[in-house]
Design an enzyme around this catalytic site. Sequence first.
Site, short mmCIF file in Angstrom:
data_model
loop_
_atom_site.label_atom_id
_atom_site.label_comp_id
_atom_site.label_asym_id
_atom_site.label_seq_id
_atom_site.Cartn_x
_atom_site.Cartn_y
_atom_site.Cartn_z
N LYS A 328 0.84 -1.19 0.00
CA LYS A 328 0.00 0.00 0.00
C LYS A 328 0.88 1.24 0.00
CE LYS A 328 -4.14 1.71 2.23
NZ LYS A 328 -5.04 1.59 3.40
N GLU A 334 0.12 3.50 6.80
CA GLU A 334 -0.85 3.04 5.80
C GLU A 334 -0.78 1.52 5.61
OE1 GLU A 334 -3.20 4.58 3.88
OE2 GLU A 334 -2.92 6.40 5.05
#
Length: 501
Positions: A328, A334
């Site tokens: 990601k 994240e």
Amino acid sequence: KKIKKMEVSYKKITSPLLTFLFISSIFIQCLPYVSSLGVNYGTLGNNLPPPSQVAQFLKDKTIIDKIKIFDVNPDILKAFANTNISVTVTVPNGEIPKLLDIGYAKSYVEANIKPFYPQTKIDVIAVGNEILHWETPEVQNKLVGAMRTLYQALTQSGINTIKVSTPHSLGILLSSNPPSLAKFRPGWDVTILAPMLQFLRETKGPFMVNPYPYFGYNPEQVDFLLFKQNKGVFDKFSRRTYSDMFDVLLDAVFMSMKRLGYDDVDIVAAETGWPSFGESFEPQCTVDNAASYNGGLVRKIVSGIGSPLMPHRKIETYLFGLFNENTKPGSNAERNFGLFRPDFTPVYNIGIMKGQQLLPIPQPSKPLPQPALPQPQPRGPIPVAKPGPIVPAQPAPRLPAQPGPKPVGPMGKKFCMPKPQATDAQLQASLDWACTNQGVDCGPVQAGGPCFNPNTVRSHAAYVMNSYYQIKGKNDFNCDFSGSAAIVFADPSYGTCKYLS
């Protein structure tokens, strides 16, 4: 007299079966209210287990009974057939203009829904993801029409149990502080959100929002954000006391809907979570914090206590996310929102495994009047990064603000600065965007201006980013610029270059 009538009624129950049912009904009413618990199943990783194993794991080992995916992945839809786990699928943003055509909408249903339904318990189709936050006005204005046409295509195909909705970031709110005075942003409220809510009322679909207290992280309000014991925050207008930020955000959405006359439409928290690991400038990303937030959230959802303005109301909630996703984009945070590692080992225990004990529900805090609620950050992670802010009134906040451990500016003032890892290309894009029709005075960074030197992209972007942040209301979500900016507390002014505050 009432007591006498009750005694007579009870004596009429002479059958052992009726007696059992009567007593059972009383017992069931005394049990805790149980709400459904969902999870977002993202797939941005190169080490994730196959969908068939994921489906079996969730069914056999966890109390999760709903998943939400960010596409219409046929492998996932096949894997969840006959599991009795509900599935929310997502239509890509780019399909919205084409879905206005009923012929295309019907072909979309034929290709992506009917082959798997009803064996796979598809209950909601999300049309796009955070369209009002990411897309152009042209696409935004087609959203409700696309939702209506897709619903029409479903019914014409003989499917009448699947709802159609779309998730929103909380950038749709003009304000949420305090929640009793919250309202949707002017323009979107009447032209898009009211017609959408009317459609959802007609079709009994949910209004989907993505509340993330994580993005409003403030070290001085950490207990309030993490469902820990705290003194609470008092809303003097509603006379309600809040013990956590999640309720603040939900009630802000509820009041905004109520102002338009649609408070009867169900609310779904489509994404919310807390990362367990981050960069060095993300000190809030710890296993303990993630466990505290998600554990407190599960405790709240399972108890069914609702929120101060929606007591005992069922709020269907989807945790973000199922797995840590190693490919990601963005910072380490994240990639570490997952409840589980790819080998199915839990990152921390929050009581979602079958047989595990939930933490006890904390006692409510005593009301403590306070002048204002902490500013929430209404943005959650999304599957695909964007090159720059799109919604003119508000850059899309993909990554959280990063405050230092203590406010060091006068009276705790905040400033918006580029992150250390932000590239010149990112900063130049944000600089160009903010200096074009956004109301920012970029004269100080032009030749001869007090902030022209040092003549670097980073220095110029720092001044302009902060100016935008300050003039747009000092909301944390106005300091993001696609993850390239962060909140700091130290005044960056130097020499004759004075930063707005």
